[in-house]
Design a protein around this motif. Sequence first.
Motif, mmCIF file in Angstrom:
data_model
loop_
_atom_site.group_PDB
_atom_site.id
_atom_site.type_symbol
_atom_site.label_atom_id
_atom_site.label_comp_id
_atom_site.label_asym_id
_atom_site.label_seq_id
_atom_site.Cartn_x
_atom_site.Cartn_y
_atom_site.Cartn_z
ATOM 1 N N SER A 127 -123.775 33.686 15.912
ATOM 2 C CA SER A 127 -122.894 34.543 16.707
ATOM 3 C C SER A 127 -123.714 35.557 17.489
ATOM 4 O O SER A 127 -124.864 35.824 17.156
ATOM 5 C CB SER A 127 -121.906 35.281 15.790
ATOM 6 N N VAL A 128 -123.078 36.107 18.505
ATOM 7 C CA VAL A 128 -123.695 37.190 19.276
ATOM 8 C C VAL A 128 -122.586 38.059 19.859
ATOM 9 O O VAL A 128 -121.550 37.558 20.299
ATOM 10 C CB VAL A 128 -124.634 36.655 20.388
ATOM 11 N N TRP A 129 -122.818 39.365 19.820
ATOM 12 C CA TRP A 129 -121.887 40.344 20.398
ATOM 13 C C TRP A 129 -122.019 40.292 21.915
ATOM 14 O O TRP A 129 -123.123 40.279 22.455
ATOM 15 C CB TRP A 129 -122.265 41.731 19.887
ATOM 16 N N ILE A 130 -120.891 40.290 22.613
ATOM 17 C CA ILE A 130 -120.855 40.331 24.074
ATOM 18 C C ILE A 130 -120.090 41.594 24.465
ATOM 19 O O ILE A 130 -118.922 41.756 24.114
ATOM 20 C CB ILE A 130 -120.157 39.081 24.664
ATOM 21 N N ASN A 131 -120.743 42.474 25.201
ATOM 22 C CA ASN A 131 -120.158 43.780 25.501
ATOM 23 C C ASN A 131 -119.694 43.924 26.948
ATOM 24 O O ASN A 131 -119.044 44.901 27.282
ATOM 25 C CB ASN A 131 -121.198 44.868 25.181
ATOM 26 N N GLN A 132 -119.990 42.973 27.800
ATOM 27 C CA GLN A 132 -119.742 43.136 29.239
ATOM 28 C C GLN A 132 -118.266 43.183 29.614
ATOM 29 O O GLN A 132 -117.929 43.599 30.715
ATOM 30 C CB GLN A 132 -120.432 42.023 30.037
ATOM 31 N N LEU A 133 -117.364 42.781 28.709
ATOM 32 C CA LEU A 133 -115.941 42.768 29.038
ATOM 33 C C LEU A 133 -115.262 44.115 28.795
ATOM 34 O O LEU A 133 -114.161 44.350 29.269
ATOM 35 C CB LEU A 133 -115.225 41.689 28.229
ATOM 36 N N VAL A 134 -115.918 45.000 28.053
ATOM 37 C CA VAL A 134 -115.295 46.266 27.637
ATOM 38 C C VAL A 134 -114.713 47.065 28.803
ATOM 39 O O VAL A 134 -113.571 47.517 28.715
ATOM 40 C CB VAL A 134 -116.286 47.106 26.792
ATOM 41 N N PRO A 135 -115.414 47.269 29.917
ATOM 42 C CA PRO A 135 -114.840 48.111 30.979
ATOM 43 C C PRO A 135 -113.815 47.401 31.869
ATOM 44 O O PRO A 135 -113.323 48.001 32.828
ATOM 45 C CB PRO A 135 -116.068 48.519 31.806
ATOM 46 N N LEU A 136 -113.447 46.169 31.548
ATOM 47 C CA LEU A 136 -112.630 45.377 32.474
ATOM 48 C C LEU A 136 -111.133 45.379 32.178
ATOM 49 O O LEU A 136 -110.352 44.858 32.978
ATOM 50 C CB LEU A 136 -113.130 43.926 32.485
ATOM 51 N N ALA A 137 -110.698 45.942 31.065
ATOM 52 C CA ALA A 137 -109.301 45.813 30.639
ATOM 53 C C ALA A 137 -108.293 46.289 31.674
ATOM 54 O O ALA A 137 -107.185 45.772 31.737
ATOM 55 C CB ALA A 137 -109.076 46.541 29.319
ATOM 56 N N ASN A 138 -108.663 47.268 32.506
ATOM 57 C CA ASN A 138 -107.714 47.791 33.488
ATOM 58 C C ASN A 138 -107.964 47.299 34.912
ATOM 59 O O ASN A 138 -107.299 47.752 35.839
ATOM 60 C CB ASN A 138 -107.695 49.315 33.437
ATOM 61 N N VAL A 139 -108.898 46.378 35.081
ATOM 62 C CA VAL A 139 -109.089 45.745 36.386
ATOM 63 C C VAL A 139 -107.972 44.700 36.510
ATOM 64 O O VAL A 139 -107.839 43.836 35.644
ATOM 65 C CB VAL A 139 -110.489 45.099 36.494
ATOM 66 N N PRO A 152 -101.489 41.995 24.064
ATOM 67 C CA PRO A 152 -100.410 42.928 24.398
ATOM 68 C C PRO A 152 -100.814 43.892 25.519
ATOM 69 O O PRO A 152 -101.971 44.300 25.616
ATOM 70 C CB PRO A 152 -100.187 43.693 23.084
ATOM 71 N N GLU A 153 -99.839 44.241 26.337
ATOM 72 C CA GLU A 153 -100.055 45.167 27.451
ATOM 73 C C GLU A 153 -100.642 46.472 26.934
ATOM 74 O O GLU A 153 -100.221 46.999 25.918
ATOM 75 C CB GLU A 153 -98.723 45.436 28.166
ATOM 76 N N GLY A 154 -101.628 46.987 27.646
ATOM 77 C CA GLY A 154 -102.228 48.264 27.299
ATOM 78 C C GLY A 154 -103.378 48.195 26.310
ATOM 79 O O GLY A 154 -104.100 49.161 26.129
ATOM 80 N N TYR A 155 -103.553 47.059 25.625
ATOM 81 C CA TYR A 155 -104.667 46.955 24.674
ATOM 82 C C TYR A 155 -105.987 47.022 25.435
ATOM 83 O O TYR A 155 -106.103 46.532 26.549
ATOM 84 C CB TYR A 155 -104.596 45.633 23.908
ATOM 85 N N VAL A 156 -106.973 47.659 24.820
ATOM 86 C CA VAL A 156 -108.298 47.784 25.407
ATOM 87 C C VAL A 156 -109.219 46.725 24.808
ATOM 88 O O VAL A 156 -109.023 46.280 23.679
ATOM 89 C CB VAL A 156 -108.900 49.193 25.195
ATOM 90 N N VAL A 157 -110.228 46.339 25.580
ATOM 91 C CA VAL A 157 -111.223 45.401 25.079
ATOM 92 C C VAL A 157 -112.232 46.186 24.251
ATOM 93 O O VAL A 157 -112.839 47.141 24.733
ATOM 94 C CB VAL A 157 -111.927 44.654 26.232
ATOM 95 N N CYS A 158 -112.397 45.778 23.001
ATOM 96 C CA CYS A 158 -113.349 46.434 22.090
ATOM 97 C C CYS A 158 -114.700 45.731 22.119
ATOM 98 O O CYS A 158 -115.731 46.339 21.856
ATOM 99 C CB CYS A 158 -112.814 46.406 20.665
ATOM 100 N N GLY A 159 -114.680 44.460 22.402
ATOM 101 C CA GLY A 159 -115.890 43.657 22.432
ATOM 102 C C GLY A 159 -115.498 42.197 22.392
ATOM 103 O O GLY A 159 -114.316 41.858 22.283
ATOM 104 N N ALA A 160 -116.490 41.359 22.479
ATOM 105 C CA ALA A 160 -116.258 39.922 22.412
ATOM 106 C C ALA A 160 -117.436 39.303 21.685
ATOM 107 O O ALA A 160 -118.454 39.965 21.444
ATOM 108 C CB ALA A 160 -116.114 39.333 23.812
ATOM 109 N N ALA A 161 -117.297 38.041 21.330
ATOM 110 C CA ALA A 161 -118.370 37.371 20.606
ATOM 111 C C ALA A 161 -118.363 35.894 20.925
ATOM 112 O O ALA A 161 -117.315 35.291 21.153
ATOM 113 C CB ALA A 161 -118.212 37.586 19.105
#
Length: 187
Positions: A127-139, A152-161
């Motif tokens: 596995s590997v942590w992917i952080n590049q999606l975090v600032p995109l939730a409101n784009v 769900p609407e309004g949820y923020v991206v905490c990270g991806a893997a």
Amino acid sequence: MNPIIQNILTRRSVRKFKPDMIADNILDAIIEAGLYAPSTKNKQARHFAIIKGQPNIDKVTDITREATALCEPMRYPKVLNPAYTVNFGAPVFIIVTADPESGNPEADGAVALENMFLAAHSLGVGSVWINQLVPLANVPIFREFLTRCGVPEGYVVCGAAAFGYSAAEPVAAFPRREGQVTVIEEL
């Protein structure tokens, strides 16, 4: 050594994966480990979007690239590189989101990801942590994508893997930095 501690000490991020899909029962165990992670006041206000297969993950890369180009300020310019991919070739990609009203969404997402990383390692999956999606939730283009993924609407991206079987030998751990621990026996 205790097997849980051994698992923690030997887990490494993988950045080169085999294309082989993870068996459903193994992936289910990894996801369940994430669901059992602690959460603020046990609200369990998280959502995991599980994306399987390279064609689907390629679409995530494309949407990530488009959304990143619209971000001001742009935090991850490397995403715009045509060679960039969100998954390093892994066959499973998981986006962890959480409700910002839950109290501490970033921490809730982080512990869920860590549980999944450790579960994966214990089952022979990299596995590997992917952080590049975090600032995109409101784009808008990325929010539309998250909605299509059931977030769900309004949820923020905490990270991806990214998850899959490693195509490379694990590297040894770097030595731990000095000065990270202070023991206070009396104040």
